[in-house]
Design a protein around this motif. Structure first.
Motif, mmCIF file in Angstrom:
data_model
loop_
_atom_site.group_PDB
_atom_site.id
_atom_site.type_symbol
_atom_site.label_atom_id
_atom_site.label_comp_id
_atom_site.label_asym_id
_atom_site.label_seq_id
_atom_site.Cartn_x
_atom_site.Cartn_y
_atom_site.Cartn_z
ATOM 1 N N ARG A 297 0.952 -1.259 0.032
ATOM 2 C CA ARG A 297 0.202 0.072 0.036
ATOM 3 C C ARG A 297 0.849 1.200 0.056
ATOM 4 O O ARG A 297 0.755 2.217 -0.567
ATOM 5 N N GLU A 298 1.811 1.221 0.777
ATOM 6 C CA GLU A 298 2.919 2.339 0.582
ATOM 7 C C GLU A 298 3.258 2.783 -0.672
ATOM 8 O O GLU A 298 3.454 3.801 -1.105
ATOM 9 N N ALA A 299 3.813 1.528 -1.401
ATOM 10 C CA ALA A 299 4.324 1.527 -2.731
ATOM 11 C C ALA A 299 3.166 2.225 -3.635
ATOM 12 O O ALA A 299 3.505 3.165 -4.326
ATOM 13 N N GLU A 300 1.922 1.828 -3.516
ATOM 14 C CA GLU A 300 0.928 2.499 -4.186
ATOM 15 C C GLU A 300 0.559 3.884 -3.680
ATOM 16 O O GLU A 300 0.385 4.571 -4.790
ATOM 17 N N VAL A 301 0.829 4.152 -2.519
ATOM 18 C CA VAL A 301 0.667 5.660 -1.991
ATOM 19 C C VAL A 301 1.649 6.402 -2.667
ATOM 20 O O VAL A 301 1.262 7.424 -3.430
ATOM 21 N N ALA A 302 2.964 5.946 -2.850
ATOM 22 C CA ALA A 302 3.968 6.721 -3.396
ATOM 23 C C ALA A 302 3.664 6.994 -4.806
ATOM 24 O O ALA A 302 3.918 8.068 -5.264
ATOM 25 N N ALA A 303 3.463 5.835 -5.521
ATOM 26 C CA ALA A 303 3.031 5.928 -7.171
ATOM 27 C C ALA A 303 1.949 7.081 -7.197
ATOM 28 O O ALA A 303 2.040 7.845 -8.069
ATOM 29 N N VAL A 304 1.029 7.081 -6.433
ATOM 30 C CA VAL A 304 -0.375 7.988 -6.512
ATOM 31 C C VAL A 304 0.270 9.338 -6.117
ATOM 32 O O VAL A 304 -0.261 10.336 -6.692
ATOM 33 N N LYS A 305 1.176 9.556 -5.343
ATOM 34 C CA LYS A 305 1.620 10.749 -4.788
ATOM 35 C C LYS A 305 2.359 11.333 -5.918
ATOM 36 O O LYS A 305 2.428 12.397 -6.288
ATOM 37 N N MET A 306 2.962 10.634 -6.700
ATOM 38 C CA MET A 306 4.033 10.944 -7.831
ATOM 39 C C MET A 306 2.981 11.444 -9.082
ATOM 40 O O MET A 306 3.244 12.404 -9.641
ATOM 41 N N GLU A 307 1.988 10.725 -9.235
ATOM 42 C CA GLU A 307 0.960 11.055 -10.126
ATOM 43 C C GLU A 307 0.330 12.291 -9.932
ATOM 44 O O GLU A 307 0.126 13.285 -10.893
#
Length: 359
Positions: A297-307
């Protein structure tokens, strides 16, 4: 003077010389006899308790053994008396020179102990030394435990030093003492010379186990008192051992049930620990699984934050561009307005001219 007179003079001189020789031999024999008696008295009875009340001649020592069943000892030459103390010097710590009574030895040893204590650095070292002097003095288990309690007290140095001083003071007290106490604090009404000698011997004997000191104590006390002190202490130690065995038995009778109770409790706790260990392992695995999900989930959150950051930047850039276009549109509108105003002015001029031409 006739021949007979001269012969008598010669015979008298020879007789006088013979008498002098016999007198010297008698003096030597009497001296050897006195020294022999002294050796016997010292070996058997030890030194007298108190100083002799008879003044000795110069270069001699007078002793008063105060035993009615023993023959008085004549004066002993000081040089010979001192020689007897050569093998009984007592060692470096408590030893010393010749003394003429047990009381004198007690005073000397008390002074020597104070010097030893004053030479030590720190209260801890002094407490250890005082404890070594006192721990073997008691005659009962309770008194021995009292010494241990003193050594563990906050004011251990003061208590132990006071206790040792008290024991020395008791030994130097007179024979007859009404309502007094002995060295162990027990009440007594009277002490004989033999009892005082034994008490002094008890104190001196238990100050140090060093062989050199024990040789001196044996010489000072004599075999009779020394053996009595050792025998009495052996009996006291036997009583202490019996008392200690009784205490150990009593404590064991209290300890064993409590021990069994603790064993059962320990077994129960061991099972509880085993159960909790299994549960802990399950929780650890669950935590690891959750940690994997959390990391995903943290990886997904990081990707969403980047987007999201990219979108925000694009939006920001679009807004900047839009602001530029709006400014350009505003400029164009203003120019159109100005052009319209010009056209309106021109149309007005044209109308005016057309009207003028018609006239």
């Amino acid at each position: 003077m006739g021949i007979l007179g001269r012969v008598l003079i010669v015979l008298n001189l020879l007789a006088a010389g013979g008498f002098v020789y016999v007198g010297m031999m008698d003096y030597k024999i009497r001296t050897d006899w006195a020294i022999g008696i002294f050796k016997y008295e010292i070996a058997v009875a030890g030194l007298p308790l108190e100083e002799s009340k008879t003044s000795a001649s110069d270069g001699f020592v007078a002793l008063d053994f105060q035993y009615p069943d023993r023959q008085p000892v004549p004066e002993i030459p000081t040089s010979i008396f001192n020689q007897f103390f050569i093998p009984a010097a007592g060692g470096n710590e408590l030893g010393g020179g010749a003394v003429t009574s047990l009381n004198a030895e007690v005073k000397r040893v008390q002074t020597k102990i104070n010097e030893v204590l004053d030479s030590l650095d720190g209260d801890a070292a002094k407490v250890r030394k005082l404890f070594a002097y006192l721990i073997n003095q008691p005659k009962t288990f309770e008194e021995r435990e009292k010494i241990r309690s003193m050594a563990n007290a906050n004011n251990a140095l003061e208590q132990l030093r006071g206790e040792l001083s008290r024991r020395f003071e008791v030994l130097l007290s007179p024979v007859a003492r009404d309502a007094a106490v002995d060295a162990d604090g027990r009440k007594v009404t009277h002490r004989t010379i033999a009892e005082r000698r034994e008490e002094i011997g008890h104190l001196l004997y238990h100050l140090s186990p060093e062989p050199a000191w024990q040789d001196r104590v044996l010489f000072l006390l004599g075999q009779e008192t020394y053996v009595g002190v050792v025998s009495n202490q052996a009996a006291s130690l036997q009583l202490m051992a019996t008392r200690l065995q009784t205490i150990m038995t009593d404590e064991q009778s209290l300890f064993e049930p409590r021990y069994q109770e603790l064993v059962q409790k320990a077994l129960f706790l061991a099972l509880e620990v085993r159960s909790r260990s299994v549960e802990l392992a399950s929780q650890i695995q669950l935590t690891a699984d959750h940690q994997t999900l959390v990391e995903a989930r943290e990886a997904e959150v990081a990707a969403v934050k980047m987007e999201l950051a990219k979108a925000r930047q694009e939006t920001k850039d679009g807004l900047v561009k839009l602001a530029g276009l709006e400014q350009q549109a505003f400029q164009i509108q203003r120019e159109i307005g100005e052009a319209l105003d010009t056209i309106v002015g021109l149309e007005s001029d044209i109308r005016k001219r057309e009207v003028g031409s018609g006239r």
